[in-house]
Scaffold this active site. Sequence first.
Site, PDB file in Angstrom:
ATOM      1  N   LEU A   1       0.778  -1.207  -0.069  1.00  0.00           N
ATOM      2  CA  LEU A   1       0.043   0.121   0.010  1.00  0.00           C
ATOM      3  C   LEU A   1       0.942   1.202  -0.141  1.00  0.00           C
ATOM      4  CD1 LEU A   1      -2.689  -1.073   2.575  1.00  0.00           C
ATOM      5  CD2 LEU A   1      -3.130  -0.504   0.325  1.00  0.00           C
TER       6      LEU A   1
ATOM      7  N   LEU B   1       1.332   1.360  -4.014  1.00  0.00           N
ATOM      8  CA  LEU B   1      -0.113   2.281  -4.347  1.00  0.00           C
ATOM      9  C   LEU B   1       0.001   3.706  -3.865  1.00  0.00           C
ATOM     10  CD1 LEU B   1      -3.181   0.076  -3.744  1.00  0.00           C
ATOM     11  CD2 LEU B   1      -2.143   0.321  -5.772  1.00  0.00           C
ATOM     12  N   HIS B   2       0.707   3.907  -3.003  1.00  0.00           N
ATOM     13  CA  HIS B   2       0.953   5.294  -2.421  1.00  0.00           C
ATOM     14  C   HIS B   2      -0.406   5.685  -1.663  1.00  0.00           C
ATOM     15  CE1 HIS B   2       5.014   5.487  -4.116  1.00  0.00           C
ATOM     16  NE2 HIS B   2       4.470   5.301  -5.399  1.00  0.00           N
ATOM     17  N   ALA B   3      -0.972   4.778  -0.887  1.00  0.00           N
ATOM     18  CA  ALA B   3      -2.244   4.835  -0.387  1.00  0.00           C
ATOM     19  C   ALA B   3      -2.047   5.812   0.791  1.00  0.00           C
ATOM     20  CB  ALA B   3      -2.738   3.431  -0.058  1.00  0.00           C
TER      21      ALA B   3
END
Length: 310
Positions: A229, A233-235
């Site tokens: 993540l 995803l650079h969530a």
Amino acid sequence: MRMIVDTDAGVDDVQAIMMALNHADTEIAAITCVTGNTHVDWVTRNVFAMLDVVGAGPIPVFRGAEQPLLPGTWTGEARVHGEDGLGNYTKRQPTARQLQDEPAALALVRMANEAPGELTLVTLGPLTNVALACRLDPEFPHKIARFVFMGGAELAMGNTNNLSAEFNVYCDPEAAAVVLDAFPEAEMLSWEATVRHPFTWEQYETLAAGTSRAAEFFRDTTGSAVQFLREQLHAPGFYIPDPLAMAAALEPSLVEESSFHYVAVETRGALTRGQTVVDHFGASGRSPNVHIIKAIDIATIYAMFEQMLS
Ligand code: BDR
Ligand code: CA
């Protein structure tokens, strides 16, 4: 509430099942396992590992489909869930638990017949087992009191290589198509709803710093998901797709906004196989079949996690 959980456990799956185990008014009547995040044999081991960690009583666990209805697209999700489906969990202990002999789809049909109109079905993975149950007994969906599933993408913002498809539906599009066609009503917790309702990273760190066995398990199993993540995803926070669906099943009042639409599954598109296609404006003339959960009370769900991991 008596509940059957169908799972491809899965890091967030085991969190969701822990929520149900921790819920005062809920009894898990059975856990049915399916290939998805990882092969079904790892799924059954992961479910047993979680049940042992939290000291759960004897819950019947059934092995289900080991591949989708049609071969071809399933590859697992080791990037997020590790090779074992549980974040490459290294503290596994021998278990005394044993699988039931009955295949999952047969168990689903049998249990629905034993208690028609009483069971809540929550699915956290591909819908292969449920599709098989629907084909074995066309009345099966009508004997389930409530059906809540994590899956689909309400606005085609998916999380797979087929960009518009969400993972659980993409794993077995034919199964999802069969199930959505067969159930008179379903409640859907989509990938976009997941992205709208993360725990903040501070909240994740607080939960992972707990000292209980459950908190240690949470910490030990979430490393690969957190790495994916944060780095891929650079969530903005920690995503909890299956726990959100479980929360909606356990406490319907947590759902703050939903809308009711006809939803079908694309099984053929060259780019869009596995997409959930939503009739947002009633253009198809088809009766709505899916309540799409738009907003859910994430603060209360965080409090449920705090309590569950304390
Ligand atoms: C779904 O796919 C799996 O990786 C998760 O367990 C969740 O059920 C999210 O798309
Ligand atoms: Ca899952």
